[in-house]
Design an enzyme around this catalytic site. Structure first.
Site, PDB file in Angstrom:
ATOM      1  N   LYS A  65       4.429   3.856   0.175  1.00 47.06           N
ATOM      2  CA  LYS A  65       5.755   4.019  -0.426  1.00 47.06           C
ATOM      3  C   LYS A  65       5.737   4.805  -1.741  1.00 47.06           C
ATOM      4  O   LYS A  65       6.692   5.491  -2.062  1.00 47.06           O
ATOM      5  CB  LYS A  65       6.380   2.654  -0.705  1.00 47.06           C
ATOM      6  CG  LYS A  65       6.915   1.943   0.527  1.00 47.06           C
ATOM      7  CD  LYS A  65       7.521   0.615   0.094  1.00 47.06           C
ATOM      8  CE  LYS A  65       8.144  -0.116   1.270  1.00 47.06           C
ATOM      9  NZ  LYS A  65       8.886  -1.301   0.826  1.00 47.06           N
ATOM     10  N   ASP A 101      15.636  -1.069   0.292  1.00 43.34           N
ATOM     11  CA  ASP A 101      15.255  -2.480   0.145  1.00 43.34           C
ATOM     12  C   ASP A 101      16.225  -3.259  -0.757  1.00 43.34           C
ATOM     13  O   ASP A 101      16.602  -4.384  -0.430  1.00 43.34           O
ATOM     14  CB  ASP A 101      13.830  -2.601  -0.429  1.00 43.34           C
ATOM     15  CG  ASP A 101      12.770  -2.220   0.597  1.00 43.34           C
ATOM     16  OD1 ASP A 101      13.032  -2.363   1.813  1.00 43.34           O
ATOM     17  OD2 ASP A 101      11.682  -1.785   0.189  1.00 43.34           O
TER      18      ASP A 101
END
Ligand code: ATR
Length: 279
Positions: A65, A101
């Site tokens: 990420k 997220d």
């Protein structure tokens, strides 16, 4: 046929393909979502391949990420704050990096009935990557105070300093008993919960939680923490809901369409049950 997929560790057992393919099928879209196992030195090349006209974009997961951010042409403010890109959108050859997220966390909290954080205090257990997205989500929900507690206290202090504008406060594990009653949202963002018998706080501490609090566990299963909270009549949310909601947001970014959240949730639940049965 359009493509998208997940750029992750080769040992990834992600539920995302099942969830995203169910959504494509439900809406009759000619697209498919694949697993793209990638080792760190190949992340750059893999992301460059997303510029191809038949690719909608990708998800990026642990441990890539952070590596994804410099490979994108534009990066959203949210992704920068969280310090990680989990969704890449191919916009005619330009790559936009985003992070869904915090959105997934917020949407799950709202779906559980908690609408406004303005007067409220939230307590986050943990100070790793998952906690970062949660804190950004809590700030966007306008929580008045966000208390952070972590096994390694220094990491909670660093995160509070980095992300907080006075609203994020690191507290000691020893003073948890004082923080629990005043918190209307309690989030487990530690890795404790994957196995029975693992709890970030004790059953006795669950008794200190306010009656109208929401207990959120980022783990994708019914953890002992959630079971204890439910047995006390508290509202709960698990990590599967956040997984579905972040995936739904990614789906909308790639397709421009509203995601069939219920279809996606049923697909991951069925897959989880299948995997549990074959163990
Ligand atoms: P993630 O990306 O899932 O957040 P991470 O960045 O490795 O994973 O963070 C894991 C979190 O769980 C950390 O807050 C970690 O605490 P430390 O910072 O002290 O390592 C917490 N954690 C992991 N194992 C734990 C344990 N046995 N007891 C308490 N906290 C634990």
């Amino acid at each position: 046929m359009k493509l998208c997929g997940l750029i992750g560790d080769p040992v990834e057992h992600s539920l995302s393909p099942v969830m995203q393919n169910a959504a494509f099928q439900h809406l009759g879209l000619d697209a498919t979502y694949a697993l793209w196992p990638t080792v760190a030195p190949e992340v750059s090349e893999r992301i460059a391949s997303l510029r191809s006209s038949n690719v909608l974009g990708a998800n990026v997961t642990v441990p890539h990420k952070q590596l994804a951010m410099p490979e994108c042409d534009d990066v959203s403010d949210t992704a920068r704050l969280i310090g990680a890109v989990n969704t890449i959108i191919n916009e005619s050859g330009r790559l936009r990096g985003d992070n869904t997220d915090a959105y997934g966390f917020m949407a799950s909290v709202k779906a559980a009935g908690l609408r406004d954080g303005r007067q409220a205090t939230a307590l986050v257990l943990g100070a790793g990557g998952a906690a970062r997205a949660v804190i950004v989500g809590l700030q966007q929900l306008e929580f008045r105070r966000i208390l952070l507690v972590n096994r390694t206290a220094g990491k909670a202090r660093e995160l509070a300093d980095e992300l907080g504008g006075g609203d994020v406060l690191a507290v000691d594990w020893e003073s948890l008993d004082d923080s629990l009653p005043e918190s209307t949202l309690i989030v487990n963002a530690t890795s404790l919960g994957w196995h029975d018998g693992e709890m970030p706080i004790s059953p006795e501490q669950v008794l200190l939680v306010s009656r109208d609090a929401l207990v959120f566990d980022l783990t994708y299963r019914e953890t002992d923490l959630l079971r204890e909270a439910k047995s006390r009549g508290l509202s709960t949310v698990d990590g599967l809901e956040m997984l579905v909601r972040q995936g739904a947001r990614s789906f909308s970014m790639w397709t421009g369409k509203e995601a069939p959240v219920d279809v996606m949730r049923r697909a991951v639940q069925a897959e989880q049950a299948r995997r549990a049965g074959s163990r």
